[in-house]
Design a protein around this motif. Structure first.
Motif, PDB file in Angstrom:
ATOM      1  N   MET A   1      -5.384  -3.494  -0.870  1.00  0.00           N
ATOM      2  CA  MET A   1      -6.766  -3.139  -1.455  1.00  0.00           C
ATOM      3  C   MET A   1      -7.255  -2.003  -0.609  1.00  0.00           C
ATOM      4  O   MET A   1      -7.141  -2.313   0.602  1.00  0.00           O
ATOM      5  CB  MET A   1      -7.351  -4.277  -1.839  1.00  0.00           C
ATOM      6  N   ASP A   2      -8.028  -1.119  -0.855  1.00  0.00           N
ATOM      7  CA  ASP A   2      -9.144  -0.345  -0.082  1.00  0.00           C
ATOM      8  C   ASP A   2     -10.544  -0.592  -0.145  1.00  0.00           C
ATOM      9  O   ASP A   2     -10.953  -1.548  -1.079  1.00  0.00           O
ATOM     10  CB  ASP A   2      -8.720   1.027  -0.199  1.00  0.00           C
TER      11      ASP A   2
ATOM     12  N   LYS B   1      -0.222 -14.126   5.591  1.00  0.00           N
ATOM     13  CA  LYS B   1       0.634 -13.309   6.278  1.00  0.00           C
ATOM     14  C   LYS B   1      -0.044 -13.621   7.758  1.00  0.00           C
ATOM     15  O   LYS B   1       0.970 -13.780   8.743  1.00  0.00           O
ATOM     16  CB  LYS B   1       0.712 -12.002   6.130  1.00  0.00           C
TER      17      LYS B   1
ATOM     18  N   PRO C   1       5.969  11.069   2.053  1.00  0.00           N
ATOM     19  CA  PRO C   1       6.359   9.594   1.579  1.00  0.00           C
ATOM     20  C   PRO C   1       6.276   8.694   2.771  1.00  0.00           C
ATOM     21  O   PRO C   1       6.846   8.877   3.827  1.00  0.00           O
ATOM     22  CB  PRO C   1       7.834   9.663   1.133  1.00  0.00           C
ATOM     23  N   LEU C   2       5.313   7.907   2.755  1.00  0.00           N
ATOM     24  CA  LEU C   2       4.988   6.947   3.834  1.00  0.00           C
ATOM     25  C   LEU C   2       5.773   5.729   3.783  1.00  0.00           C
ATOM     26  O   LEU C   2       5.728   5.164   3.013  1.00  0.00           O
ATOM     27  CB  LEU C   2       3.744   6.710   4.128  1.00  0.00           C
ATOM     28  N   ASN C   3       6.458   5.535   4.766  1.00  0.00           N
ATOM     29  CA  ASN C   3       7.272   4.282   4.903  1.00  0.00           C
ATOM     30  C   ASN C   3       6.332   3.066   5.390  1.00  0.00           C
ATOM     31  O   ASN C   3       6.484   2.673   6.626  1.00  0.00           O
ATOM     32  CB  ASN C   3       8.372   4.460   5.704  1.00  0.00           C
ATOM     33  N   LEU C   4       5.465   2.654   4.384  1.00  0.00           N
ATOM     34  CA  LEU C   4       4.554   1.511   4.567  1.00  0.00           C
ATOM     35  C   LEU C   4       4.783   0.527   3.646  1.00  0.00           C
ATOM     36  O   LEU C   4       5.097   0.985   2.414  1.00  0.00           O
ATOM     37  CB  LEU C   4       3.066   1.975   4.793  1.00  0.00           C
ATOM     38  N   PRO C   5       4.466  -0.833   3.925  1.00  0.00           N
ATOM     39  CA  PRO C   5       4.620  -1.626   2.760  1.00  0.00           C
ATOM     40  C   PRO C   5       3.740  -1.666   1.867  1.00  0.00           C
ATOM     41  O   PRO C   5       2.583  -1.085   2.033  1.00  0.00           O
ATOM     42  CB  PRO C   5       4.340  -3.216   3.336  1.00  0.00           C
ATOM     43  N   ALA C   6       3.910  -2.243   0.570  1.00  0.00           N
ATOM     44  CA  ALA C   6       2.711  -2.113  -0.496  1.00  0.00           C
ATOM     45  C   ALA C   6       1.373  -2.843  -0.033  1.00  0.00           C
ATOM     46  O   ALA C   6       1.344  -3.909   0.916  1.00  0.00           O
ATOM     47  CB  ALA C   6       3.292  -2.773  -1.660  1.00  0.00           C
ATOM     48  N   PRO C   7       0.372  -2.630  -0.539  1.00  0.00           N
ATOM     49  CA  PRO C   7      -0.936  -3.074  -0.373  1.00  0.00           C
ATOM     50  C   PRO C   7      -0.956  -4.356  -0.548  1.00  0.00           C
ATOM     51  O   PRO C   7      -0.264  -5.220  -1.458  1.00  0.00           O
ATOM     52  CB  PRO C   7      -1.882  -2.341  -1.339  1.00  0.00           C
ATOM     53  N   LEU C   8      -1.853  -5.139   0.343  1.00  0.00           N
ATOM     54  CA  LEU C   8      -1.824  -6.540   0.232  1.00  0.00           C
ATOM     55  C   LEU C   8      -3.455  -7.070  -0.102  1.00  0.00           C
ATOM     56  O   LEU C   8      -4.378  -6.160   0.070  1.00  0.00           O
ATOM     57  CB  LEU C   8      -1.550  -7.358   1.608  1.00  0.00           C
ATOM     58  N   SER C   9      -3.626  -7.838  -0.991  1.00  0.00           N
ATOM     59  CA  SER C   9      -4.888  -8.455  -1.101  1.00  0.00           C
ATOM     60  C   SER C   9      -5.603  -9.197   0.123  1.00  0.00           C
ATOM     61  O   SER C   9      -4.542  -9.748   1.048  1.00  0.00           O
ATOM     62  CB  SER C   9      -4.880  -9.549  -2.435  1.00  0.00           C
ATOM     63  N   GLU C  10      -6.660  -9.529   0.176  1.00  0.00           N
ATOM     64  CA  GLU C  10      -7.047 -10.309   1.299  1.00  0.00           C
ATOM     65  C   GLU C  10      -6.503 -11.833   1.299  1.00  0.00           C
ATOM     66  O   GLU C  10      -5.998 -11.917   2.340  1.00  0.00           O
ATOM     67  CB  GLU C  10      -8.963 -10.513   1.225  1.00  0.00           C
TER      68      GLU C  10
ATOM     69  N   MET D   1      -2.727 -11.190   2.698  1.00  0.00           N
ATOM     70  CA  MET D   1      -3.131 -10.863   3.971  1.00  0.00           C
ATOM     71  C   MET D   1      -3.230 -11.913   4.972  1.00  0.00           C
ATOM     72  O   MET D   1      -2.571 -12.087   6.108  1.00  0.00           O
ATOM     73  CB  MET D   1      -4.143  -9.605   4.275  1.00  0.00           C
TER      74      MET D   1
END
Lengths: 485, 438
Positions: free
Chosen positions: B1-2, B53, B38-47, B50
């Motif tokens: 999320m942003d 993790k 194309p950025l090699n970053l993981p998919a967004p996480l919710s709070e 996160m």
């Protein structure tokens, strides 16, 4: 509301002035009788204790709570300080940091694998976002990152036997002051490159300045006018043609975070301000964090240690014979790294790029609104994350700023960049609502409508009014003294 | 999320106003082949995802809260009031107080901090903070070189080895020379100081933990026209003579013992205090009292002509963002404890360290390298490699025995005790070390 205003207008006694001999706050565990003279030596003991304040805990709490009410931050009001990226600092970051508070840098590495893994992953994420091939997390702030980056370049030139010949660092006249200050600290001569009429680096002037004596060019892109340097590839080509390195000042990365990468533009080194782009709280002026990313040819020169993968786990690699050495004790401002990691992982790829785009949208939207309020835009084209404005003819920027304070807003950066007279450098960031931007533009119109006389007296209801800076400079009083001394 | 608040309606209206078709169109003036890699970053996480993790990552660490580790940072207790007060949203989310009318809270807090550091060090002028202990040493030495116009530095081996490494990096940059004065029997010996030496640096207590009488070194420095830089442990200043009283022109150090978490090595803060005549050479922020338009007392950043955003290439340092919030934690800590509490923390740490040293050096094969008198850290020679000993202790849930660099000798490990330790803690470490060394 009125009562609160009155309260903050009161004199604010120092904590020393609230001190009462013998009063105590927090008590440590009991201390047995001790013969300190025997343990530490009579000649080493201080004859008088330091005169620290003696207050009870509630007085302490009210003191600092009271001070906080005489302070504004992003959580209080809109804070569009240009080139500082005052975006919202998510509360989850503070919860995250608390999980890692009790780690010691010298504990056995196998007992800190989670921390090392986080650093390892962040090194990779930052390299990915900047288009670089290796990143050090050690520098403690942006300017510290600049020094690290420039020393890395210096070590690279030295490794090729070219250090003695490359003594000059080129810096545009619109650059942040820290760029020339850094180049000086790294022992270089600084040469300024003028901006052209379009606000960008004058490519011809740059070409004339380039030669085998140049070690690096330090550039901010978008620059401090909020403009993207369109000729960036031509600049990089010209620099590389004479063996100079391209240094990217990351202060303004928020505009293009993940959208366009410094590495792809031809930069060799980039420093990031995690307290700007990656929303580590600014804390009233730090602590920050200034990681440095580099292309592969510069990797051997990065500070020691680097976090590396070793077998199943993670380790600190000190075996870096070509490294510039260490720039800070331990491994960097780890607490800031945790926050940046959380930010990147929560936004993910889409969120990173979308945040940058919305920072640009907010800036352009606010720019249009300011024009409607009679403000002048010296370089009026699509801007990036920030833009530079000037007040309506006849008004002074300092007065506009003080008027904004009276209306409850933090002003933009003032009188910077130096190449624009009466500059107001406005960076709204992506986390602000359209309503806030509109209210701010209204306030900018309102301060002008209230007229010069009102403005020159502003602010009126802040905890203090305009302060005598001259007095502070001529006869600085830098500490409290007990009365009678 | 942003964290962007834009609704589809907002987007439509705002894009129309700025004359863009969509978000990518805002970048239409940039070289198009650069855009949206194309950025090699993981998919967004919710709070919630996160935090889960993070808890997983944190579970791979062992807390060093009650540890016996030292060497720059230690496990001291942080009163509960410190965090909530220092990290009040108004402080946490502000930046450098360029607009004093809206920043009186921070400016007054910094003024009070400067007073506290001045009291601790016995020197009249403190700046608002530096990054950490290591960079404070570097900035202190650079100050001395600027003031004297000289280019050689003599540093005692008693200064933290990492601080000396950082100093070397800074000095290499300007081509200044760094000479190390080796310790003799754990203390800094008398020194010959040449005419080109601009800064002489000693530490108190030194890296081995010994309290040194640095007055002769300071005198020798002054006799040779150099400035003396004292690197001091903030906590020790509760009990030990302030460096201003034994000839230090510049006192610097690490602020962590003052209410800051160890945080795997950062952030904490560095402090610096100097003699009056050096104030215009001081790096970093400085706050002065002054008066406002109504004659009311207020506080403001002063002598800014020293700083990079005014002086650019001629600034005293490139430092900008420093360590304001962590320095504020230091001030709140000192206010919370007061002179009596601060003294008690230091005294209990000293007593515990001496108790611990006595226990550990009684273990067969263990020898204490640190000579008397020592503060709350000490170095032991162990009959087994310290790296291994540290790991074996960690397996037993005890964190101790920082491996000491070989320049000080073989098989050396550093131990610390603080006010958090009880007699049972000390006995537990003794028993564990006996087991590990058996």
């Amino acid at each position: 509301m009125i009562a609160e205003k009155k309260e903050t207008r009161l004199e604010s006694p120092l904590i020393f002035e609230k001190s009462v001999p013998g009063r105590r706050g927090v008590r440590p565990p009991a201390v047995p009788q001790a013969d300190l003279t025997a343990l530490l030596g009579a000649e080493n003991l201080r004859p008088e204790p330091p005169r620290l304040p003696e207050v009870d805990e509630l007085t302490l709490v009210r003191h600092y709570t009271g001070l906080s009410r005489r302070q504004i931050g992003i959580d209080v009001t809109f804070y569009p300080l240009g080139s500082c990226t005052m975006k919202y600092n998510p509360k989850v970051h503070e919860a995250a940091v608390a999980l890692f508070a009790d780690l010691h840098p010298y504990q056995a590495p196998e007992t800190a694998q989670g921390a090392l893994q986080l650093m390892y992953e962040l090194q990779a994420d930052l390299s990915e976002i900047t288009g670089m091939e290796a990143t050090t997390l050690q520098p403690a702030a942006g300017a510290h990152g600049e020094l690290t980056g420039i020393l890395t370049i210096r070590a690279y030139h030295a490794s090729r036997g070219e250090h003695d010949q490359r003594r000059v660092v080129l810096v545009p006249d619109s650059a942040h002051g820290s760029n020339p200050a850094t180049a000086s600290m790294a022992g270089y001569t600084v040469q300024e490159i003028p901006s052209g009429p379009d606000g960008e680096v004058d490519l011809e002037a740059l070409r004339r300045a380039l030669g085998p004596h140049v070690a690096a060019i330090m550039l901010t892109n978008p620059n401090t006018l909020g403009l993207f340097e369109h000729q960036i590839r031509a600049i990089a080509e010209a620099a590389h043609a004479v063996g100079a390195q391209m240094y990217y000042d990351g202060a303004n990365l928020n505009a293009i975070m993940g959208v366009a990468r410094p590495g792809d533009m031809g930069f060799d080194v980039v420093h990031l301000n995690l307290h700007k782009t990656f929303t580590v709280p600014h804390g009233g002026g730090g602590p920050g964090s200034g990681p440095v990313g580099v292309k592969a040819h510069l990797e051997p020169f990065l500070p020691s240690p680097q976090v590396v993968r070793r077998g199943e786990g993670f380790a600190l690699d000190y075996d870096r014979p070509q490294s510039i050495g260490q720039v800070k004790s331990f491994y960097g401002n780890f607490g800031a790294l945790v926050r940046a990691y959380v930010y990147i992982r929560m936004l993910g790829r889409e969120g990173i790029q979308r945040s940058a785009a919305l920072a640009v949208l907010n800036a352009n939207y606010l720019k249009e609104l300011l024009k409607e309020q009679g403000y002048r835009i010296p370089y009026d084209r699509l801007c990036m994350h920030e833009f530079v404005a000037q007040p309506p003819e006849g008004f002074k920027t300092v007065d506009i700023a003080k008027g904004l304070l009276e209306l409850g807003f933090h002003p933009p950066t003032v009188y910077f960049p130096l190449i624009v007279k009466e500059a107001l450098m406005v960076e709204p960031t992506e986390t602000e609502t359209r309503e806030t931007l509109e209210a701010f533009a209204q306030a900018l119109g309102e301060v002008v409508r209230r007229g010069k006389e009102w403005l020159e007296g502003a602010p009126y209801t802040t905890p203090v009014r305009r302060l005598d800076e001259l007095q502070a400079n001529r006869k600085p009083k830098l500490r409290w003294e007990p009365s009678g001394q | 999320m942003d964290y962007t608040p834009h609704t589809p309606q907002d987007l439509e209206a705002m894009l129309a106003k700025v004359g863009a078709e969509d978000l990518p169109d805002l970048f239409r003036e940039l070289p198009q082949d650069l855009l949206f890699p194309p950025l090699n970053l993981p998919a967004p996480l919710s709070e919630a995802e996160m935090m889960r993790k993070l808890h997983e990552l944190a579970a791979k660490n062992h807390s060093a809260a009650g540890s016996f580790l030292g060497g720059g940072l230690r496990a001291h207790y942080i009163p509960a009031a410190v965090g909530p007060l220092a990290t009040r949203a108004e402080f946490l989310s502000a930046y450098t107080p360029y607009q004093p009318e809206a920043s009186q809270g921070l400016l007054q807090a910094i003024f009070e901090y400067q007073t506290m550091i001045s009291e601790l060090t016995g020197l009249p002028v403190s700046n608002a903070s530096l990054y950490d202990g290591s960079t404070a040493v570097a900035e202190g030495v650079l100050l001395a070189l600027r003031e004297t116009g000289r280019s050689q530095v003599l540093i005692s081996q008693g200064v933290h080895p990492e601080y000396r490494k950082v100093l070397k990096t800074y000095l290499d940059a300007i081509g200044a020379e760094l000479e190390t004065l080796p310790l003799q029997s754990g203390k800094t010996p008398p020194a010959m100081i040449g005419p080109e030496v601009g800064a002489v640096v000693g530490a108190n207590p030194n890296f081995l933990g010994t309290v040194e009488n640095l007055a002769p070194l300071a005198e020798a420095a002054h006799a040779a026209g150099a400035l003396f830089v004292a690197v001091v442990d903030a906590l020790s200043l509760a009990l030990l003579k302030p460096p201003g009283s034994y000839g230090a022109d510049i006192a610097v150090g690490e602020g962590q013992p003052l209410g800051n978490a160890m945080a795997f090595g950062g952030p904490q803060f560095g402090f610096m205090a100097v003699r009056e005549n050096l104030v215009r050479q001081l790096p970093g922020r400085l706050v002065s009292e002054t008066t406002d338009a109504d004659g009311k007392r207020g506080y403001i950043l002063t002598l800014q002509a020293r700083e990079q955003y005014i002086r650019r290439g001629k600034a005293k340092s490139n430092i900008t963002t420093n360590a304001q919030l962590t320095a504020l934690m230091g001030a709140v800590y000192l206010g919370a404890l007061g002179p009596q509490g601060f003294r008690e923390v230091a005294t209990r740490s000293v007593l515990n360290a001496h108790d611990l040293a006595q226990r550990l050096r009684a273990i067969p094969g263990v020898r204490q390298l640190t000579p008397e008198p020592y503060f709350c850290e000490f170095v032991l020679e162990l009959p087994k490699p310290p790296v291994e000993v540290r790991s074996r202790l960690a397996e037993r849930g005890l964190h101790a025995a920082v491996p000491v660099p070989e320049e000080y000798g073989q098989n050396l490990a550093l131990f610390a005790a603080t006010e958090v330790h009880t007699e049972e803690d000390l006995a537990a470490l003794e028993a564990a070390l006996r087991e590990v060394l058996a």
